[in-house]
Write a protein that holds these residues in place. Structure first.
Motif, PDB file in Angstrom:
ATOM      1  N   LYS A   3       0.836  -1.188   0.000  1.00  0.00           N
ATOM      2  CA  LYS A   3       0.000   0.000   0.000  1.00  0.00           C
ATOM      3  C   LYS A   3       0.877   1.246   0.000  1.00  0.00           C
ATOM      4  O   LYS A   3       2.046   1.212   0.361  1.00  0.00           O
ATOM      5  CB  LYS A   3      -0.916   0.002   1.236  1.00  0.00           C
ATOM      6  N   LYS A   4       0.300   2.345  -0.389  1.00  0.00           N
ATOM      7  CA  LYS A   4       1.000   3.615  -0.416  1.00  0.00           C
ATOM      8  C   LYS A   4       1.398   4.012   1.003  1.00  0.00           C
ATOM      9  O   LYS A   4       0.726   3.700   1.965  1.00  0.00           O
ATOM     10  CB  LYS A   4       0.074   4.677  -1.019  1.00  0.00           C
ATOM     11  N   LYS A 147     -11.494   8.230  -3.921  1.00  0.00           N
ATOM     12  CA  LYS A 147     -10.803   8.074  -5.209  1.00  0.00           C
ATOM     13  C   LYS A 147     -11.059   6.728  -5.868  1.00  0.00           C
ATOM     14  O   LYS A 147     -11.254   6.656  -7.093  1.00  0.00           O
ATOM     15  CB  LYS A 147      -9.301   8.291  -5.022  1.00  0.00           C
ATOM     16  N   GLY A 152     -11.740   4.909  -9.854  1.00  0.00           N
ATOM     17  CA  GLY A 152     -11.193   3.569 -10.060  1.00  0.00           C
ATOM     18  C   GLY A 152     -12.214   2.604 -10.602  1.00  0.00           C
ATOM     19  O   GLY A 152     -12.155   2.195 -11.758  1.00  0.00           O
ATOM     20  N   MET A 173      -7.604   7.834  -1.251  1.00  0.00           N
ATOM     21  CA  MET A 173      -7.914   6.413  -1.265  1.00  0.00           C
ATOM     22  C   MET A 173      -8.754   6.079  -0.023  1.00  0.00           C
ATOM     23  O   MET A 173      -8.771   6.827   0.954  1.00  0.00           O
ATOM     24  CB  MET A 173      -6.636   5.587  -1.260  1.00  0.00           C
ATOM     25  N   GLU A 218      -7.305  -0.604  -4.168  1.00  0.00           N
ATOM     26  CA  GLU A 218      -6.297   0.467  -4.156  1.00  0.00           C
ATOM     27  C   GLU A 218      -4.991  -0.039  -4.775  1.00  0.00           C
ATOM     28  O   GLU A 218      -4.346   0.654  -5.567  1.00  0.00           O
ATOM     29  CB  GLU A 218      -6.018   0.912  -2.716  1.00  0.00           C
ATOM     30  N   TRP A 219      -4.604  -1.238  -4.361  1.00  0.00           N
ATOM     31  CA  TRP A 219      -3.387  -1.831  -4.924  1.00  0.00           C
ATOM     32  C   TRP A 219      -3.500  -1.946  -6.443  1.00  0.00           C
ATOM     33  O   TRP A 219      -2.584  -1.546  -7.183  1.00  0.00           O
ATOM     34  CB  TRP A 219      -3.158  -3.206  -4.302  1.00  0.00           C
ATOM     35  N   MET A 221      -5.431  -0.293  -8.501  1.00  0.00           N
ATOM     36  CA  MET A 221      -5.484   1.034  -9.118  1.00  0.00           C
ATOM     37  C   MET A 221      -4.081   1.602  -9.289  1.00  0.00           C
ATOM     38  O   MET A 221      -3.732   2.141 -10.345  1.00  0.00           O
ATOM     39  CB  MET A 221      -6.342   1.963  -8.260  1.00  0.00           C
ATOM     40  N   ARG A 222      -3.256   1.447  -8.267  1.00  0.00           N
ATOM     41  CA  ARG A 222      -1.894   1.968  -8.350  1.00  0.00           C
ATOM     42  C   ARG A 222      -1.053   1.173  -9.349  1.00  0.00           C
ATOM     43  O   ARG A 222      -0.218   1.738 -10.059  1.00  0.00           O
ATOM     44  CB  ARG A 222      -1.245   1.937  -6.963  1.00  0.00           C
ATOM     45  N   GLU A 223      -1.283  -0.136  -9.405  1.00  0.00           N
ATOM     46  CA  GLU A 223      -0.534  -0.954 -10.366  1.00  0.00           C
ATOM     47  C   GLU A 223      -0.900  -0.577 -11.795  1.00  0.00           C
ATOM     48  O   GLU A 223      -0.036  -0.504 -12.668  1.00  0.00           O
ATOM     49  CB  GLU A 223      -0.807  -2.444 -10.123  1.00  0.00           C
ATOM     50  N   GLU A 225      -1.959   2.360 -12.735  1.00  0.00           N
ATOM     51  CA  GLU A 225      -1.375   3.687 -12.961  1.00  0.00           C
ATOM     52  C   GLU A 225       0.107   3.586 -13.314  1.00  0.00           C
ATOM     53  O   GLU A 225       0.650   4.454 -13.994  1.00  0.00           O
ATOM     54  CB  GLU A 225      -1.562   4.567 -11.723  1.00  0.00           C
ATOM     55  N   LYS A 226       0.759   2.521 -12.845  1.00  0.00           N
ATOM     56  CA  LYS A 226       2.168   2.292 -13.185  1.00  0.00           C
ATOM     57  C   LYS A 226       2.334   1.686 -14.572  1.00  0.00           C
ATOM     58  O   LYS A 226       3.454   1.492 -15.049  1.00  0.00           O
ATOM     59  CB  LYS A 226       2.801   1.340 -12.165  1.00  0.00           C
TER      60      LYS A 226
END
Length: 268
Positions: A3-4, A147, A152, A173, A218-219, A221-223, A225-226
């Motif tokens: 997580k962030k 978010k 998402g 998040m 959340e995980w 979504m961030r992946e 975005e990467k």
């Protein structure tokens, strides 16, 4: 699944409160209206609005609501009114309106579509009520979406809880909303409750509907975005990433501007 890193809730709180105050001042409105459901998002949003010092109306909008959701909403509102003299509350029981609506419209043989449409109708009746109250009091409707929900997986009702004037927590998040809620000392009953939209009149949670927890989404979504692709993952990670991508695609129409048929110069 990582997580962030944790953020600074005190700084985030102060920034959002000032942003709300600046926006309301610029718009020359008297304050805010917030639908309070008994969930963490609406509890945090209403507390942020209250901190501006502007009149903040917390609204209960039950439609066949579960008792535990009603109790949490009332506990939060009572606590907020003790802390902030600018907070008022009202309760609009929309159950009779909803039942009358069901009598006036045709049903459907597609049971899934029928009950989903009715769930979305609940959210739209609430939105209509919030805007009525905002109109007569000269205030803004503050949105409660985070978010992950708003950008998402699109986990909200178009022109329902998605129909708002401004969104103070839409860049947070879900885990960050919880961190902010803890900092704001919202009732523990809300912090510990499983997230639910409360639109179906039963005990189903958001995770039941989405197929994954907010931490997992959340995980994912961030992946994404990467720039990661599904073939990067296996096991539960692949399952969650696939769920996220499916929901993100299916609900894209909620997150993007309404398509406009722009006429060519020759026809205009």
């Amino acid at each position: 699944m990582t997580k962030k890193n944790a953020f600074n809730p005190a700084l985030i709180n102060d920034y959002i409160v000032q942003w709300l105050l600046d926006y309301a001042t610029e718009a020359q409105v008297k304050g805010f209206v917030v639908g309070v459901s008994g969930g963490v998002d609406s509890a945090v949003t209403s507390t942020l609005c209250a901190q501006t010092g502007l009149p903040t109306l917390c609204v209960e909008l039950p439609i066949h609501q579960a008792a535990n959701q009603v109790n949490r909403a009332q506990e939060h509102i009572a606590q907020l009114q003790q802390r902030f003299p600018n907070v008022s509350s009202t309760r609009v029981d929309l159950t009779p309106v909803f039942e009358q609506f069901k009598q006036e419209v045709p049903s459907s043989s597609d049971e899934k579509a029928y009950f989903l449409s009715l769930a979305n109708t609940r959210a739209r009746l609430r939105m209509t009520t919030l805007y009525y109250l905002a109109g007569i009091h000269g205030r803004l409707v503050a949105g409660t979406g985070n978010k992950v929900e708003d950008f998402g997986v699109g986990f909200y009702t178009k022109y329902g809880d998605g129909g708002v004037d401004l969104s103070p927590i839409a860049d947070l998040m879900k885990s960050e909303v919880y961190a902010l809620g803890n900092y704001l000392q919202i009732p523990e009953s809300i912090q510990l409750a499983a997230p639910t939209d409360g639109l179906f009149g039963d005990n189903r949670t958001d995770e039941d509907q989405l197929g994954a927890s907010y931490d997992e989404l959340e995980w994912a979504m961030r992946e994404q975005e990467k720039g990661k692709q599904a073939d990067t993952f296996t096991g539960r990670e692949l399952e969650v990433f696939t769920i996220y991508q499916r929901l993100n695609r299916a609900n894209r129409h909620k997150m993007e501007p309404i398509p406009i048929c722009v006429l060519p110069v020759a026809l205009s």
